[in-house]
Design a protein around this motif. Structure first.
Motif, PDB file in Angstrom:
ATOM      1  N   PRO A  82     -76.914  24.441  24.255  1.00  0.00           N
ATOM      2  CA  PRO A  82     -76.145  24.146  23.045  1.00  0.00           C
ATOM      3  C   PRO A  82     -76.218  22.663  22.722  1.00  0.00           C
ATOM      4  CG  PRO A  82     -74.832  25.396  24.631  1.00  0.00           C
ATOM      5  CD  PRO A  82     -76.119  25.076  25.291  1.00  0.00           C
ATOM      6  N   LEU A  83     -76.323  21.865  23.790  1.00  0.00           N
ATOM      7  CA  LEU A  83     -76.403  20.427  23.602  1.00  0.00           C
ATOM      8  C   LEU A  83     -77.663  20.064  22.827  1.00  0.00           C
ATOM      9  CD1 LEU A  83     -74.377  18.367  24.634  1.00  0.00           C
ATOM     10  CD2 LEU A  83     -76.010  17.776  26.415  1.00  0.00           C
ATOM     11  N   ALA A  84     -78.784  20.716  23.206  1.00  0.00           N
ATOM     12  CA  ALA A  84     -80.039  20.434  22.532  1.00  0.00           C
ATOM     13  C   ALA A  84     -79.961  20.852  21.064  1.00  0.00           C
ATOM     14  CB  ALA A  84     -81.193  21.131  23.237  1.00  0.00           C
ATOM     15  N   ARG A  85     -79.250  21.957  20.825  1.00  0.00           N
ATOM     16  CA  ARG A  85     -79.126  22.429  19.448  1.00  0.00           C
ATOM     17  C   ARG A  85     -78.272  21.433  18.646  1.00  0.00           C
ATOM     18  NH1 ARG A  85     -80.055  26.039  15.687  1.00  0.00           N
ATOM     19  NH2 ARG A  85     -78.407  26.182  14.135  1.00  0.00           N
ATOM     20  N   ARG A  86     -77.214  20.945  19.273  1.00  0.00           N
ATOM     21  CA  ARG A  86     -76.358  19.951  18.626  1.00  0.00           C
ATOM     22  C   ARG A  86     -77.192  18.706  18.296  1.00  0.00           C
ATOM     23  NH1 ARG A  86     -71.842  18.277  22.374  1.00  0.00           N
ATOM     24  NH2 ARG A  86     -71.792  20.488  22.880  1.00  0.00           N
ATOM     25  N   GLU A  87     -78.088  18.396  19.237  1.00  0.00           N
ATOM     26  CA  GLU A  87     -78.946  17.235  19.081  1.00  0.00           C
ATOM     27  C   GLU A  87     -79.879  17.401  17.867  1.00  0.00           C
ATOM     28  OE1 GLU A  87     -78.958  14.416  20.349  1.00  0.00           O
ATOM     29  OE2 GLU A  87     -80.892  13.763  19.554  1.00  0.00           O
ATOM     30  N   ARG A  88     -80.473  18.588  17.761  1.00  0.00           N
ATOM     31  CA  ARG A  88     -81.379  18.826  16.637  1.00  0.00           C
ATOM     32  C   ARG A  88     -80.610  18.731  15.323  1.00  0.00           C
ATOM     33  NH1 ARG A  88     -83.638  24.335  17.541  1.00  0.00           N
ATOM     34  NH2 ARG A  88     -82.002  24.508  19.108  1.00  0.00           N
ATOM     35  N   ARG A  89     -79.388  19.265  15.373  1.00  0.00           N
ATOM     36  CA  ARG A  89     -78.555  19.226  14.187  1.00  0.00           C
ATOM     37  C   ARG A  89     -78.229  17.771  13.804  1.00  0.00           C
ATOM     38  NH1 ARG A  89     -74.411  22.217  11.396  1.00  0.00           N
ATOM     39  NH2 ARG A  89     -72.803  20.680  10.977  1.00  0.00           N
ATOM     40  N   ARG A  90     -77.996  16.960  14.819  1.00  0.00           N
ATOM     41  CA  ARG A  90     -77.674  15.558  14.571  1.00  0.00           C
ATOM     42  C   ARG A  90     -78.828  14.839  13.855  1.00  0.00           C
ATOM     43  NH1 ARG A  90     -78.582  10.712  16.289  1.00  0.00           N
ATOM     44  NH2 ARG A  90     -80.170  11.426  17.725  1.00  0.00           N
ATOM     45  N   ILE A  91     -80.063  15.101  14.354  1.00  0.00           N
ATOM     46  CA  ILE A  91     -81.238  14.469  13.741  1.00  0.00           C
ATOM     47  C   ILE A  91     -81.360  14.914  12.285  1.00  0.00           C
ATOM     48  CG2 ILE A  91     -83.766  14.374  13.762  1.00  0.00           C
ATOM     49  CD1 ILE A  91     -83.637  14.652  16.819  1.00  0.00           C
ATOM     50  N   LEU A  92     -81.164  16.222  12.077  1.00  0.00           N
ATOM     51  CA  LEU A  92     -81.299  16.773  10.735  1.00  0.00           C
ATOM     52  C   LEU A  92     -80.264  16.162   9.791  1.00  0.00           C
ATOM     53  CD1 LEU A  92     -82.991  18.859   9.233  1.00  0.00           C
ATOM     54  CD2 LEU A  92     -81.198  20.538   9.684  1.00  0.00           C
ATOM     55  N   VAL A  93     -79.027  16.062  10.265  1.00  0.00           N
ATOM     56  CA  VAL A  93     -77.964  15.506   9.428  1.00  0.00           C
ATOM     57  C   VAL A  93     -78.282  14.061   9.038  1.00  0.00           C
ATOM     58  CG1 VAL A  93     -75.553  14.697   9.503  1.00  0.00           C
ATOM     59  CG2 VAL A  93     -76.115  17.038  10.189  1.00  0.00           C
ATOM     60  N   GLU A  94     -78.830  13.316  10.002  1.00  0.00           N
ATOM     61  CA  GLU A  94     -79.217  11.936   9.728  1.00  0.00           C
ATOM     62  C   GLU A  94     -80.226  11.868   8.581  1.00  0.00           C
ATOM     63  OE1 GLU A  94     -81.022   9.535  12.928  1.00  0.00           O
ATOM     64  OE2 GLU A  94     -78.962   9.516  13.736  1.00  0.00           O
ATOM     65  N   ARG A  95     -81.232  12.763   8.655  1.00  0.00           N
ATOM     66  CA  ARG A  95     -82.282  12.773   7.633  1.00  0.00           C
ATOM     67  C   ARG A  95     -81.727  13.218   6.278  1.00  0.00           C
ATOM     68  NH1 ARG A  95     -87.720  11.573   9.806  1.00  0.00           N
ATOM     69  NH2 ARG A  95     -86.915  10.787  11.752  1.00  0.00           N
ATOM     70  N   ILE A  96     -80.816  14.188   6.324  1.00  0.00           N
ATOM     71  CA  ILE A  96     -80.231  14.674   5.065  1.00  0.00           C
ATOM     72  C   ILE A  96     -79.436  13.557   4.400  1.00  0.00           C
ATOM     73  CG2 ILE A  96     -78.505  16.243   4.103  1.00  0.00           C
ATOM     74  CD1 ILE A  96     -79.484  18.353   6.126  1.00  0.00           C
ATOM     75  N   ASP A  97     -78.691  12.820   5.206  1.00  0.00           N
ATOM     76  CA  ASP A  97     -77.912  11.706   4.650  1.00  0.00           C
ATOM     77  C   ASP A  97     -78.822  10.700   3.958  1.00  0.00           C
ATOM     78  OD1 ASP A  97     -75.738  12.951   5.635  1.00  0.00           O
ATOM     79  OD2 ASP A  97     -75.303  11.505   7.231  1.00  0.00           O
ATOM     80  N   GLN A  98     -79.947  10.418   4.620  1.00  0.00           N
ATOM     81  CA  GLN A  98     -80.905   9.486   4.024  1.00  0.00           C
ATOM     82  C   GLN A  98     -81.445  10.029   2.708  1.00  0.00           C
ATOM     83  OE1 GLN A  98     -84.194   8.535   6.627  1.00  0.00           O
ATOM     84  NE2 GLN A  98     -82.823   7.442   8.023  1.00  0.00           N
ATOM     85  N   LEU A  99     -81.803  11.314   2.738  1.00  0.00           N
ATOM     86  CA  LEU A  99     -82.370  11.963   1.552  1.00  0.00           C
ATOM     87  C   LEU A  99     -81.376  11.915   0.398  1.00  0.00           C
ATOM     88  CD1 LEU A  99     -84.636  13.851   0.357  1.00  0.00           C
ATOM     89  CD2 LEU A  99     -83.224  15.748   1.152  1.00  0.00           C
ATOM     90  N   LEU A 100     -80.122  12.241   0.685  1.00  0.00           N
ATOM     91  CA  LEU A 100     -79.110  12.279  -0.374  1.00  0.00           C
ATOM     92  C   LEU A 100     -78.870  10.881  -0.947  1.00  0.00           C
ATOM     93  CD1 LEU A 100     -76.547  14.843   1.071  1.00  0.00           C
ATOM     94  CD2 LEU A 100     -78.109  15.157  -0.854  1.00  0.00           C
ATOM     95  N   ALA A 101     -78.859   9.878  -0.055  1.00  0.00           N
ATOM     96  CA  ALA A 101     -78.641   8.515  -0.531  1.00  0.00           C
ATOM     97  C   ALA A 101     -79.774   8.084  -1.445  1.00  0.00           C
ATOM     98  CB  ALA A 101     -78.526   7.561   0.663  1.00  0.00           C
ATOM     99  N   GLU A 102     -81.023   8.406  -1.041  1.00  0.00           N
ATOM    100  CA  GLU A 102     -82.166   8.007  -1.867  1.00  0.00           C
ATOM    101  C   GLU A 102     -82.193   8.771  -3.178  1.00  0.00           C
ATOM    102  OE1 GLU A 102     -86.005   7.700  -0.042  1.00  0.00           O
ATOM    103  OE2 GLU A 102     -85.117   6.818   1.769  1.00  0.00           O
ATOM    104  N   ALA A 103     -81.848  10.059  -3.098  1.00  0.00           N
ATOM    105  CA  ALA A 103     -81.842  10.867  -4.305  1.00  0.00           C
ATOM    106  C   ALA A 103     -80.850  10.292  -5.323  1.00  0.00           C
ATOM    107  CB  ALA A 103     -81.486  12.313  -3.974  1.00  0.00           C
ATOM    108  N   ARG A 104     -79.686   9.912  -4.832  1.00  0.00           N
ATOM    109  CA  ARG A 104     -78.658   9.389  -5.732  1.00  0.00           C
ATOM    110  C   ARG A 104     -79.126   8.085  -6.373  1.00  0.00           C
ATOM    111  NH1 ARG A 104     -72.841   9.047  -3.275  1.00  0.00           N
ATOM    112  NH2 ARG A 104     -73.888   7.403  -2.141  1.00  0.00           N
ATOM    113  N   GLN A 105     -79.793   7.277  -5.539  1.00  0.00           N
ATOM    114  CA  GLN A 105     -80.284   6.005  -6.054  1.00  0.00           C
ATOM    115  C   GLN A 105     -81.319   6.216  -7.159  1.00  0.00           C
ATOM    116  OE1 GLN A 105     -81.785   3.546  -2.924  1.00  0.00           O
ATOM    117  NE2 GLN A 105     -80.531   1.846  -3.592  1.00  0.00           N
ATOM    118  N   MET A 106     -82.073   7.315  -7.063  1.00  0.00           N
ATOM    119  CA  MET A 106     -83.112   7.574  -8.066  1.00  0.00           C
ATOM    120  C   MET A 106     -82.624   8.532  -9.150  1.00  0.00           C
ATOM    121  SD  MET A 106     -86.590   7.611  -5.790  1.00  0.00           S
ATOM    122  CE  MET A 106     -86.018   8.752  -4.540  1.00  0.00           C
ATOM    123  N   ASP A 107     -81.294   8.700  -9.207  1.00  0.00           N
ATOM    124  CA  ASP A 107     -80.687   9.501 -10.277  1.00  0.00           C
ATOM    125  C   ASP A 107     -81.013  10.985 -10.233  1.00  0.00           C
ATOM    126  OD1 ASP A 107     -79.004   7.814 -11.512  1.00  0.00           O
ATOM    127  OD2 ASP A 107     -80.488   7.023 -12.926  1.00  0.00           O
TER     128      ASP A 107
END
Lengths: 134, 46, 270
Positions: A82-107
Motif C-alpha cells: 500500500p505504501l508503494a501505491r501511496r507513493e505512486r499516487r504522490r508522484i501523480l498528484v505532484e505532476r497533476i498540480d504542475q499541469l493544472l498550474a501551467e494550464a491556468r497560466q496559459m488560460d
C-alpha cells in the motif's frame, strides 16, 4: 538501470537518485523484483561518493520501494505494498498540480484540460497498439 | 565558525511570517553557490 | 573514549591553531581542522587561499611556526618516514623526474614503499594506458597526472592526498581521478583528502568539506549538512521596501520593491 546525476542543478545527489528510481518504477522502466546495482558499483559508474548511494537506497527502503535481502543485494519490492501505491499516487498528484498550474497560466480551464486528457489518452492507446502490432 | 542546525527551515518560515512576508520560492543551493556566499560575505566584512 | 596510543585516534588529521607567515604574507591564520578516518574530505578554496600551504604542513614539507599538526597522531616533521610511508600524494604541479623512463620511475618509487602492490600497479598502468618505456618528460599533461596518480595509489596508502588533482585536465583524465578516489574509499575504507576549486566534483565525491579562504577555515561540516542548512528564499512583502528586515542566519539578500531573495544558513547555534 540508467541514472543521470547533475551536480549543478541544486537538488541533492541522493535525492536525484531517489527521484529517478521512483520515476522509473512508476513508469515501469524498473520492474518489481528487479535487482539494483550494488552500492559500490553504482558509486563507481556515477562517480559519486558511496555513502550518497547508500543514503538513497536507505530512503527508498524506508519508503517501501526497495528491500534488502540479507547479504545478497537490494531489490525493487516484489509485491506492491500500500505504501508503494501511496507513493505512486504522490508522484501523480505532484505532476497533476504542475499541469493544472501551467494550464491556468496559459488560460485553459479545467474542462479544457479534461477534454485534452481524454484526447491524448486515445492517441497514446492507439500508438501503443500500433507498436505492439509491429 | 557557524554551527549548523537541522530543522531550521521551519524556523525560517516562521521568521518570514513574523515579518509579514510570504515565501514565494524556497530551494537548496549548490556547493558553488554556498561557497560564493561564504567567501563573498567574508570579503564584505573586511 | 579510550586512548590507546597515537594510532587509535579517531581523527586521521588534527591541525590546531596553525599559523604560517611567508616574508610579508600571512598564509595561514590560526587554522584548526580535523579530518576523521575514512571517507572523502574536500578542501575547497580559490587560488592563494592556503590549500597547498596547509597540505605541505601535513606532509612535513613545512614546519609549523605556531600551532600543531598531527597526521596518524604523529608530527610529520619529527617522524617523516612513519607518516609519509602511509600517505599517497599527488601534488598540483605533478613534479616527477623528467629524465626517467616510466618503468624506472616505478621501480625507484617502489623501493620507498614496503607496501607497494605490484599487481595493483600493473593494473593501474594498463587502465591508465601508460607505456612503461616512455620518458616522463614526453608524457602529455594527462598521462603525467595519471602516472602521478599511479604512484600515489600503488602502495595502497591509508591516506590519499590530492592537491588540485583535476586542474588543467580534460574530462577523461578527471574521470580517472574521481574513479580512483571513489575506489580508494569504497574498496578499502581509506581516507582521501583532496583540494579543489571544481566544486561540482567536490559535491559528487566528498563526505565532508572545509571552505578555506585567505588562510582561514570559514566553514567545515558534512556535505549533507551544509547542503541541508543553506537555503534560498524568495519573499514577498506586503509593502514595497528598500530595506527589508534581516533574517537570522542570513548571508545575503538582494531585491527591490516587494520581492526579495534571501540566502540563509539556518540559524546559528552559537
Amino acid at each position: 538501470m540508467q541514472i543521470h546525476i547533475n551536480a549543478q542543478d541544486g537538488v541533492p545527489i541522493y535525492l536525484q537518485i531517489v527521484n529517478q528510481i521512483r520515476y522509473q518504477l512508476a513508469s515501469a522502466r524498473l520492474k518489481p523484483g528487479q535487482e539494483l546495482p550494488p552500492i559500490r558499483t553504482l558509486a563507481q559508474s556515477l562517480l559519486i561518493n558511496p555513502n550518497t548511494v547508500a543514503r538513497a537506497y536507505k530512503e527508498l527502503e524506508q519508503a517501501g520501494i526497495v528491500e534488502k535481502r540479507r547479504t545478497v543485494g537490494t531489490y525493487i519490492t516484489a509485491r506492491r505494498s500500500p505504501l508503494a501505491r501511496r507513493e505512486r499516487r504522490r508522484i501523480l498528484v505532484e505532476r497533476i498540480d504542475q499541469l493544472l498550474a501551467e494550464a491556468r497560466q496559459m488560460d485553459f480551464d479545467l474542462r479544457d484540460v479534461v477534454r485534452l486528457l481524454n484526447v491524448r489518452h486515445k492517441v497514446l492507446r492507439k500508438s501503443n497498439r500500433k507498436e505492439v502490432g509491429q | 565558525m557557524d554551527l549548523l542546525v537541522r530543522g531550521d527551515l521551519e524556523q525560517l518560515k516562521q521568521a518570514a511570517e513574523a515579518m509579514q512576508a510570504r515565501i514565494l520560492e524556497e530551494s537548496t543551493l549548490t556547493l558553488d553557490e554556498i561557497f560564493l556566499l561564504r567567501v563573498g560575505r567574508q570579503a564584505a566584512e573586511q | 573514549m579510550t586512548e590507546k596510543g597515537a594510532n587509535a585516534s579517531p581523527a586521521i588529521i588534527e591541525v590546531q591553531h596553525l599559523s604560517r607567515r611567508f616574508d610579508d604574507r600571512q598564509a595561514l591564520h590560526d587554522l584548526s581542522l580535523t579530518v576523521p578516518r575514512g571517507g572523502v574530505f574536500g578542501l575547497i578554496g580559490g587560488n592563494g587561499a592556503g590549500k597547498t600551504t596547509l597540505i605541505r604542513h601535513l606532509l612535513g614539507m613545512l614546519k609549523a611556526q605556531q600551532g600543531s599538526v598531527r597526521v596518524f597522531g604523529l608530527d610529520p616533521v619529527a617522524a617523516p618516514a612513519a607518516v609519509l610511508g602511509r600517505i599517497g600524494y599527488l601534488s598540483e604541479d605533478r613534479d616527477l623526474p623528467n629524465w626517467m623512463r616510466l618503468q624506472d620511475l616505478l621501480r625507484y618509487t617502489q623501493a620507498f614503499y614496503p607496501a607497494w602492490d605490484s599487481v595493483y600497479a600493473e593494473e593501474l598502468r594498463k587502465n591508465f594506458d601508460l607505456n612503461p618505456a616512455t620518458r616522463v618528460k614526453s608524457l602529455s599533461r594527462g598521462q603525467r597526472a595519471r602516472a602521478g596518480l599511479l604512484i600515489a595509489l600503488a602502495h595502497r596508502p591509508e591516506l590519499l592526498v590530492l592537491d588540485e588533482p583535476s586542474s588543467g585536465l580534460d574530462p577523461v583524465v578527471r574521470r580517472d581521478i574521481l574513479g580512483s578516489i571513489i575506489r580508494t574509499v569504497a574498496d578499502e575504507g581509506r581516507t582521501v583528502l583532496f583540494s579543489s576549486h571544481l566544486l561540482d566534483e567536490v559535491e559528487r565525491v566528498a563526505d565532508r568539506v572545509a571552505i578555506i579562504h585567505e588562510g582561514r577555515i570559514l566553514l567545515t561540516s558534512e556535505m549533507e549538512q551544509i547542503r541541508e542548512s543553506h537555503r534560498r528564499l524568495v519573499l514577498q512583502f506586503r509593502k514595497s521596501t528598500n530595506d527589508p528586515p534581516p533574517l537570522d542566519g542570513m548571508l545575503d539578500r538582494t531585491g527591490s520593491g516587494t520581492e526579495w531573495t534571501y540566502w540563509c544558513a539556518g540559524i546559528s547555534n552559537s
